[in-house]
Each structure stands twice: as C-alpha cells, then as structure tokens.
Design a protein around this motif. Sequence first.
Motif, short mmCIF file in Angstrom:
data_model
loop_
_atom_site.label_atom_id
_atom_site.label_comp_id
_atom_site.label_asym_id
_atom_site.label_seq_id
_atom_site.Cartn_x
_atom_site.Cartn_y
_atom_site.Cartn_z
N MET A 174 13.52 9.93 44.75
CA MET A 174 13.64 8.73 44.95
C MET A 174 12.55 7.84 44.54
SD MET A 174 15.14 6.57 48.13
CE MET A 174 16.74 7.38 48.09
N ALA A 175 12.67 6.84 43.78
CA ALA A 175 11.49 6.08 43.29
C ALA A 175 11.35 4.89 44.14
CB ALA A 175 12.01 5.24 42.06
N GLY A 176 10.37 4.20 44.09
CA GLY A 176 9.73 3.09 45.14
C GLY A 176 10.93 2.25 45.03
N ASP A 177 11.84 1.80 44.14
CA ASP A 177 12.89 0.91 44.45
C ASP A 177 14.12 1.51 45.00
OD1 ASP A 177 13.77 2.39 42.18
OD2 ASP A 177 13.94 0.47 41.13
N GLU A 178 14.17 2.72 45.51
CA GLU A 178 15.11 3.64 46.21
C GLU A 178 16.02 3.91 44.89
OE1 GLU A 178 16.68 1.90 49.60
OE2 GLU A 178 14.62 1.75 50.41
N THR A 179 15.77 3.98 43.65
CA THR A 179 16.72 4.65 42.63
C THR A 179 16.41 6.31 42.54
OG1 THR A 179 16.36 2.67 41.39
CG2 THR A 179 17.04 4.97 40.12
N VAL A 180 17.64 7.04 42.96
CA VAL A 180 17.67 8.54 42.97
C VAL A 180 17.33 8.96 41.68
CG1 VAL A 180 18.82 10.46 43.49
CG2 VAL A 180 19.19 8.42 44.88
N ILE A 181 16.07 9.87 41.52
CA ILE A 181 15.49 10.32 40.28
C ILE A 181 15.99 11.66 40.03
CG2 ILE A 181 14.23 8.31 39.85
CD1 ILE A 181 11.73 10.07 40.90
N GLY A 182 16.34 12.29 41.05
CA GLY A 182 16.39 13.57 41.08
C GLY A 182 17.10 14.36 42.39
N GLY A 183 17.60 15.56 42.07
CA GLY A 183 18.06 16.15 43.41
C GLY A 183 18.63 17.64 43.21
N GLY A 184 18.96 18.14 43.96
CA GLY A 184 19.47 19.60 43.89
C GLY A 184 19.94 20.49 44.99
N ARG A 185 20.21 21.45 44.89
CA ARG A 185 20.64 22.45 45.97
C ARG A 185 19.97 23.84 45.67
NH1 ARG A 185 24.15 21.13 50.04
NH2 ARG A 185 24.69 23.05 50.30
N PHE A 186 19.01 24.35 46.46
CA PHE A 186 18.33 25.32 46.10
C PHE A 186 18.46 26.20 47.36
CE2 PHE A 186 16.43 21.60 44.69
CZ PHE A 186 16.26 22.17 42.95
N ASP A 187 18.49 27.84 47.16
CA ASP A 187 18.38 28.69 48.05
C ASP A 187 17.31 28.73 48.81
OD1 ASP A 187 21.03 29.99 47.03
OD2 ASP A 187 19.87 31.27 45.71
N THR A 188 17.67 29.34 50.07
CA THR A 188 16.45 29.14 51.17
C THR A 188 15.36 30.24 50.84
OG1 THR A 188 17.77 30.16 52.81
CG2 THR A 188 17.90 28.09 52.81
N GLY A 189 15.73 31.36 50.14
CA GLY A 189 14.91 32.32 49.90
C GLY A 189 13.57 32.10 49.18
N ARG A 190 12.83 33.20 48.91
CA ARG A 190 11.67 32.74 48.01
C ARG A 190 11.94 32.74 46.66
NH1 ARG A 190 9.46 38.21 47.65
NH2 ARG A 190 9.04 37.97 49.78
N ASP A 191 12.79 32.97 45.77
CA ASP A 191 13.51 32.50 44.54
C ASP A 191 14.01 30.94 44.58
OD1 ASP A 191 12.91 35.16 43.77
OD2 ASP A 191 14.85 35.62 43.51
N GLY A 192 14.81 30.69 45.68
CA GLY A 192 15.11 29.28 45.75
C GLY A 192 13.80 28.26 45.84
N TYR A 193 12.92 28.92 46.76
CA TYR A 193 11.98 28.06 47.14
C TYR A 193 10.97 27.89 45.59
CZ TYR A 193 7.54 26.10 49.08
OH TYR A 193 6.60 25.23 49.27
N ALA A 194 10.78 29.03 44.78
CA ALA A 194 10.34 28.73 43.57
C ALA A 194 10.83 27.99 42.60
CB ALA A 194 9.92 30.21 43.25
N GLU A 195 12.27 28.05 42.64
CA GLU A 195 13.02 27.23 41.58
C GLU A 195 12.77 25.96 41.80
OE1 GLU A 195 17.85 26.69 40.35
OE2 GLU A 195 17.07 28.44 41.82
N MET A 196 12.97 25.30 43.37
CA MET A 196 12.73 23.93 43.68
C MET A 196 11.33 23.67 43.23
SD MET A 196 12.87 22.63 47.51
CE MET A 196 11.29 23.01 48.18
N GLY A 197 10.33 24.24 43.54
CA GLY A 197 8.83 23.94 42.96
C GLY A 197 8.93 23.72 41.56
N THR A 198 9.45 24.63 40.99
CA THR A 198 9.33 24.51 39.27
C THR A 198 10.19 23.17 38.83
OG1 THR A 198 9.59 26.84 39.04
CG2 THR A 198 10.17 25.65 37.27
N TYR A 199 11.28 22.64 39.49
CA TYR A 199 11.99 21.47 39.06
C TYR A 199 11.15 20.34 39.39
CZ TYR A 199 15.69 18.01 39.82
OH TYR A 199 16.47 16.75 39.63
#
Length: 77
Positions: A1-26
Amino acid sequence: MAGDETVIGGGRFDTGRDGYAEMGTYARQWPNRGWAIEGCQGIGRHIANRLLADGEQVVEALGLFLESKASENGVVS
C-alpha cells in the motif's frame, strides 16, 4: 500500500520455506518497504519474526487499521 492507501501489490504465498522465498522475491521490487502483519503476537507471529530476523520493518496491521478508521470518523487520540 502506498502512502495514499493505494494498493500497489499483494499475493498469497505458502507458509513454508519456498513460499517465504517467493514472497521475498516478489517484495524486493519495493526497496523502501515495510510489512503490516495482523496478529503479530498471535497467528501472525511466525511470519513477523521471520521478517524481523531478515531485517524487515514490521508493524501490527490491526492497530493501523483501527487508527485509520478512527481518523476517517473524526476521532482524535
């Protein structure tokens, strides 16, 4: 979310190591990022602690939501 509360990204990621790494990359596309996690002392504690351990900025999302709603309704704290 930007300072003006505009949503600029989002997603659903698995809770394991691979999902965490994917979230970090994103998330790396936003170098000045911070994380708003709901339930930092409860259900969100695991992800909040992982992010903090990786040097990320983390805040409790519910408090931010309530503060925003109070501001919209003219409530001053």
